[in-house]
Design an enzyme around this catalytic site. Structure first.
Site, PDB file in Angstrom:
ATOM      1  CD  GLU A 137     -11.999  -8.577  17.803  1.00 59.47           C
ATOM      2  OE1 GLU A 137     -12.707  -7.658  18.626  1.00 59.47           O
ATOM      3  OE2 GLU A 137     -11.303  -9.693  17.544  1.00 59.47           O
ATOM      4  CG  ASN A 172      -1.174   6.731  18.001  1.00 55.44           C
ATOM      5  OD1 ASN A 172      -1.508   5.938  17.337  1.00 55.44           O
ATOM      6  ND2 ASN A 172      -0.871   6.615  19.104  1.00 55.44           N
ATOM      7  CD  GLU A 173       0.373  12.284  15.134  1.00 57.48           C
ATOM      8  OE1 GLU A 173       1.008  11.421  15.010  1.00 57.48           O
ATOM      9  OE2 GLU A 173       1.374  12.300  16.696  1.00 57.48           O
ATOM     10  CE1 TYR A 202      -3.274  -2.548  -0.280  1.00 58.30           C
ATOM     11  CE2 TYR A 202      -4.369  -1.632   2.537  1.00 58.30           C
ATOM     12  CZ  TYR A 202      -4.780  -2.539   1.039  1.00 58.30           C
ATOM     13  OH  TYR A 202      -5.207  -3.399   0.554  1.00 58.30           O
TER      14      TYR A 202
END
Lengths: 371, 409
Positions: free
Chosen positions: B262, B392-393, B146
Site C-alpha cells: 500500500e 518531482n521532475e 542507495y
C-alpha cells in the site's frame, strides 16, 4: 470505499461515447455554432430515444430512474463530445426543479414529456446583477391562486430561445417564488446573446408574463438549493469530460508533431505539462464524483454543501489550467478557427462561469470551514 | 463510486481506533491547541526515541512498540506467516489513515517498510529467520544506503564498489542521505559488483551490521539545523557473502520490488487536514493576537489548501481502489507524490504567512512563536519533499512516459 465505476456505469459510459462519436462529430459541433437554434432536433430526438433526457426521472413519470452519479457519468461524455443544445437546461433546469418542487399533477404533466424530448425547459435564474445568491432575484411576481404574473429581466438564461417553458425565480411579498412559465406568450421576449462558447444564452424580458406556481409562494429559494447543487455538479462533470478530451487531443498531438527531428512529446518541457494536465483532470473527476456521491448517497447536508463548493472551486480552475496547456502544446495551429482544440478552450470558460467561478465557491468554502 | 466504508471496513476502522485510544502512550497524544508537528520528520519518531538519552522517551517508545507487537500490528503489510498482520490493501489503508489521524508514530521504520518486504520476496530462509523477527521485536533498526554523491536521480549510476574475496565482499565508496543511520543497527545498500555490465545489471543488494569495521557514519546537517541525514563511508568494509540478498548483479531489481504494498500516501493528506484544523482552533483561542490584520487573502488561500487536500485524499482513495480491484497502479502513485509534496510546500507557505512577522521565529519555545513555530519549521522541512523518493521532475517523466505513453527523451 471504491472510486471506480460500476458495471452499469461502464455500460452507460461506453454506449454514450460510441453514440456521440457517430452522432456528434466535430463537424456537428461547428455547424451548431452558426445555427440559429443551436441544436439539431434530429439528434435531440435520438438522445431522447437513448433514454438520456429522463435518466434521472423516476420510472412512474416515464424516466429510467437512474441515480445522480449515473447521470454524471453521462454528462461527462456530453462534455467530452461538446454536445450542443439544451440538454443541461432541460434536465437540470427543468426536470430536476419539477422533481424537487412540483406537485404530483405537475410531475405527471411535464416529466414524461421532458423525458421523451417533447418539451424543452430551462431555468431563468440570474439577472443583470449576475449574482448567484438569493438577493440576486429581483424580478417581481404576484400570485393569485395557482397563477403567477412576473415582471423583470432574466439574463444569461441558456436556450430560452428554443425552450417551451421557463422555470422562473421571482420575488413576491413572501420571498423568492418559482413559476413554470410558457415562452409562447406576449409577455416573454427573448434575445440571444453572442457568447464566447457560441452557445445560446439569452436575455429574457418578462413583461406581465403568466405562469403557474411551482412549489409554495415564498418557498422558491429553499426549493432551488438542491437544484443549484445538482446543476453545479453537472457543470463540473461537463468540465471533466471537456478537459479529459482536450488533454487527450494535446497528448496525441505531442506524439505526432515533429520539431528538431523528434516528436515534441519527447521534450520534458511538454511532458511535464502533460503530467500536470492529467493530474488536474483526474483531480477534477474525483472531487466532482465525491460531490455527486454525497448528493446521491444522502450524506449530511453540511458535508454535501461543502463538497459541492469544493468541486466547483477546483474544477473551474483546474480545467482552465488544462485547456491553457492544451493551447500551448499546440502552438500556432491551436489558435486557428479550423483546428479543434479551441472549441474546448472557449467552452471551458462558459462552464467555469456557470453557477459561480472558483472565487465565488472558494469564499463559500472558507465560510463553511469557519475561517 | 463510494466514499464510505463497507460494514467490514467500518468494523476494522473501529478496531484500530479503539486500540489506539487504549494503547497509545500519553506523550504521543496530540495536545489540544498545539500543533502536532511535522509528523515523524527526519530527526524524530520511534527510531530517535529508542536511542534517546532521555529514559522517559525510551520507555515510551518501548511501551508503544510492545503494544503494537502484542496486537501483531508492527508490520501490517507483511504476510501472517512472517509475523505480519497480513492486512488487505484496504485494511492497510485504514490502518495507516487511523494511525495518522491519531498522529501515532509508526514503529519499525525502514525495517518494516522496506527491508522486511524485500527479504520476504528475495531472502533465503536463513536470512528471513535471522532478520525478520528482530525487526518485529523492535530490536534492530535499519537504514537505507542507495544514493551517492554522484548518483541521485540517476541512481543506477552508483559507484560504491563491492569486490568478492573468498566468502566475503570488500566494499569501498560512499553513500549519502542515509536517513537515520545514526539510530540504525543495520544497513541495506546497493553496491556495484560488476562495473563492466550495463549499469542496471551490475548492482547487488547487500545488508551489513552498521558497526562493521571500516564503515563510518557522519552527520549531514540539513538547512533546518537538524541531524536527520548522514554520509556513510566504506573503507575496505568486509561483509560476509551470505549477506547478499537475491542473486549477485540482480540487486537493482531486488531493490525495486516494493511496489505491491500500500502506497497511497494517505498519511500526508490526514496530517495536512489536521494541521489546518489545529491552526483554526489556535486562531479562535489563545492565538488570536497573532493573526495578521490583512487576513482575508490568507483566509482564502487556506480555503484553497483545504480543497487541494480533498483532492489529495481522493488520489489516495484511488490508489487503494485500484489495488482492491486486484490491479496495479501505473502512473497514479507518481501523481500522488508530486501533488502531495507540492501541496505540502504550498500549505506550509500559506500557514506561515498567516503569522506575518512572527513567521520569523524559529525557537519553538519562544513566547513569540505561534504554535511552537511549527509552520515555519514545516516551511523549511517541506523543501526536500519534492526531491526525495524520486524528485518531482522524475515523477513527471514517469507520468508522461509510462502513464501517457509519450516518447522518452
Amino acid at each position: 470505499m471504491d472510486l471506480g465505476l460500476n458495471e452499469q456505469q461502464e455500460l452507460l459510459k461506453n454506449s454514450a461515447r460510441e453514440f456521440l462519436e457517430n452522432e456528434c462529430p466535430e463537424t456537428h459541433v461547428r455547424e451548431m455554432e452558426e445555427d440559429e437554434k443551436g441544436y439539431s432536433p434530429v439528434l435531440w430526438q435520438k438522445m431522447a430515444e437513448q433514454g438520456w433526457h429522463g435518466l434521472l426521472v423516476p420510472e412512474q413519470y416515464g424516466g429510467a430512474g437512474f441515480d445522480f452519479v449515473d447521470q454524471m457519468v453521462l454528462v461527462e461524455e456530453l462534455g467530452r463530445a461538446l454536445v450542443p443544445g439544451p440538454y443541461m437546461s432541460s434536465v437540470f433546469g427543468g426536470a430536476v426543479p419539477i422533481l424537487e418542487a412540483g406537485s404530483d399533477a405537475q410531475k405527471q404533466e411535464f416529466l414524461p414529456k421532458i423525458a421523451a424530448g417533447e418539451l424543452i425547459f430551462t431555468l431563468a435564474l440570474t439577472e443583470p446583477s449576475a449574482r448567484f445568491d438569493e438577493s440576486g432575484i429581483q424580478a417581481k411576481a404576484t400570485v393569485s391562486g395557482n397563477d403567477v404574473t412576473i415582471n423583470g429581466t432574466k439574463l444569461f438564461v441558456p436556450d430560452a430561445h428554443v425552450a417551451d417553458y421557463l422555470i422562473v425565480a421571482a420575488r413576491t411579498a413572501k420571498g423568492v417564488t418559482l413559476a413554470i412559465v410558457p415562452t409562447k406568450q406576449d409577455g416573454v421576449k427573448t434575445t440571444v446573446l453572442q457568447t464566447i462558447a457560441r452557445d445560446k444564452q439569452c436575455e429574457v424580458v418578462l413583461n406581465g408574463a403568466k405562469g403557474q406556481l411551482l412549489g409554495a409562494d415564498g418557498a422558491g429559494w429553499a426549493a432551488l438549493a438542491p437544484v443549484i447543487q445538482k446543476y453545479t455538479v453537472a457543470e463540473c462533470a461537463y468540465l471533466v469530460g471537456l478537459a479529459q478530451m482536450d488533454f487527450e487531443i494535446a497528448v496525441d498531438y505531442a506524439k505526432e508533431r515533429v520539431q528538431f527531428g523528434r516528436p515534441i512529446g519527447s521534450f520534458q518541457a511538454i511532458q511535464h505539462k502533460c503530467a500536470d494536465m492529467v493530474t488536474d483532470v483526474d483531480g477534477s473527476r474525483f472531487i466532482m464524483y465525491k460531490a455527486a456521491w454525497s448528493i446521491s448517497a444522502g450524506q449530511p447536508a453540511a458535508e454535501t454543501s461543502i463538497a459541492v463548493n469544493m468541486a466547483k472551486a477546483w474544477c473551474s480552475e483546474a480545467t482552465r489550467r488544462v485547456v491553457a496547456h492544451g493551447q500551448q502544446i499546440h502552438g500556432g495551429i491551436g489558435f486557428t478557427k479550423d483546428y479543434k482544440i479551441q472549441l474546448f478552450y472557449r467552452r471551458q470558460k462558459r462552464a467555469e462561469l456557470a453557477f459561480g467561478d472558483a472565487d465565488f465557491h472558494r469564499e463559500l468554502v472558507a465560510q463553511q470551514l469557519g475561517l | 463510486m463510494d466514499w464510505s466504508d463497507s460494514p467490514e471496513q467500518a468494523n476494522f476502522r473501529q478496531e484500530v481506533r479503539a486500540f489506539i485510544q487504549a494503547k497509545l502512550p500519553d506523550p504521543y497524544k496530540p495536545k489540544a491547541g498545539e500543533a502536532t508537528g511535522e509528523g515523524e520528520g527526519f530527526a524524530g519518531g520511534w527510531q530517535a526515541d529508542r536511542k534517546s538519552t532521555d529514559p522517559k522517551r525510551v520507555a515510551t517508545a518501548s511501551q508503544w512498540a510492545t503494544a503494537l507487537a502484542d496486537k501483531g500490528w508492527i508490520a501490517p503489510a507483511w504476510p501472517k506467516e512472517y509475523g505480519g498482520a497480513g492486512l488487505s490493501t484496504v485494511e492497510q489503508f485504514i490502518y495507516n489513515q487511523e494511525m495518522a489521524e491519531a498522529a501515532a508514530p509508526s514503529v519499525g521504520g525502514m525495517g518494516v517498510s522496506m527491508l522486511g518486504p524485500t527479504l520476504i520476496v528475495h531472502g533465503s530462509e536463513e536470512q528471513k529467520k535471522e532478520h525478520l523477527s528482530r525487526i518485529l521485536s523492535g530490536e534492530v533498526a535499519w537504514a537505507q544506503g542507495y544514493s551517492e554523491p554522484g548518483a541521485g536521480s540517476d541512481l543506477a549510476s552508483l559507484q560504491t564498489r563491492a569486490v568478492r574475496d573468498g566468502d566475503e565482499f570488500v566494499i569501498n565508496g560512499q553513500k549519502i542521505w542515509t536517513s537515520g543511520a545514526h539510530f540504525a543497527d543495520w544497513l541495506f545498500a546497493l553496491v556495484r559488483t560488476d562495473p563492466q555490465a550495463p549499469k542496471h545489471r551490475g548492482i547487488s543488494f547487500m545488508i551489513m551490521d552498521i558497526k562493521t569495521p571500516g564503515l563510518s557514519v557522519r552527520p549531514l546537517i540539513n538547512m533546518g539545523w537538524e541531524h536527520g541525514f548522514n554520509e556513510t563511508f566504506f573503507e575496505d568494509v568486509r561483509v560476509p557473502a551470505k549477506n547478499l540478498i537475491g542473486e549477485e548483479n540482480r540487486g537493482w531489481y531486488v531493490g525495486m520490488t516494493l511496489l505491491d504494498f500500500e502506497r497511497s500516501g494517505i498519511a500526508g493528506a490526514v496530517s495536512y487536514r489536521r494541521g489546518m484544523g489545529e491552526m483554526k482552533e489556535f486562531l479562535g483561542g489563545k492565538g488570536k493576537s497573532f493573526q495578521r490584520q490583512d487576513w482575508n487573502t490568507t483566509r482564502l488561500e487556506l480555503a484553497d489548501r483545504a480543497i487541494e487536500t480533498e483532492v489529495l485524499f481522493n488520489f489516495a482513495f484511488r490508489i487503494v481502489s485500484i489495488q482492491n480491484r486486484g490491479l496495479v497502479p501505473n502512473y497514479e502513485a507518481s501523481v500522488n507524490k508530486t501533488f502531495g509534496s507540492e501541496l505540502h510546500q504550498r500549505l506550509s507557505r500559506t500557514q506561515s504567512k498567516a503569522w506575518g512577522l512572527y513567521a520569523n521565529v524559529w525557537d519553538r519555545t519562544s513566547k513569540y512563536a505561534p504554535m511552537g513555530a511549527a509552520h515555519i519549521h514545516d516551511y523549511v522541512g517541506s523543501v526536500p519533499h519534492s526531491i526525495f523518493s524520486g524528485s518531482n521532475e522524475i515523477q513527471r517523466n514517469v507520468i508522461a512516459t509510462r502513464g501517457l505513453g509519450l516518447p522518452r527523451g
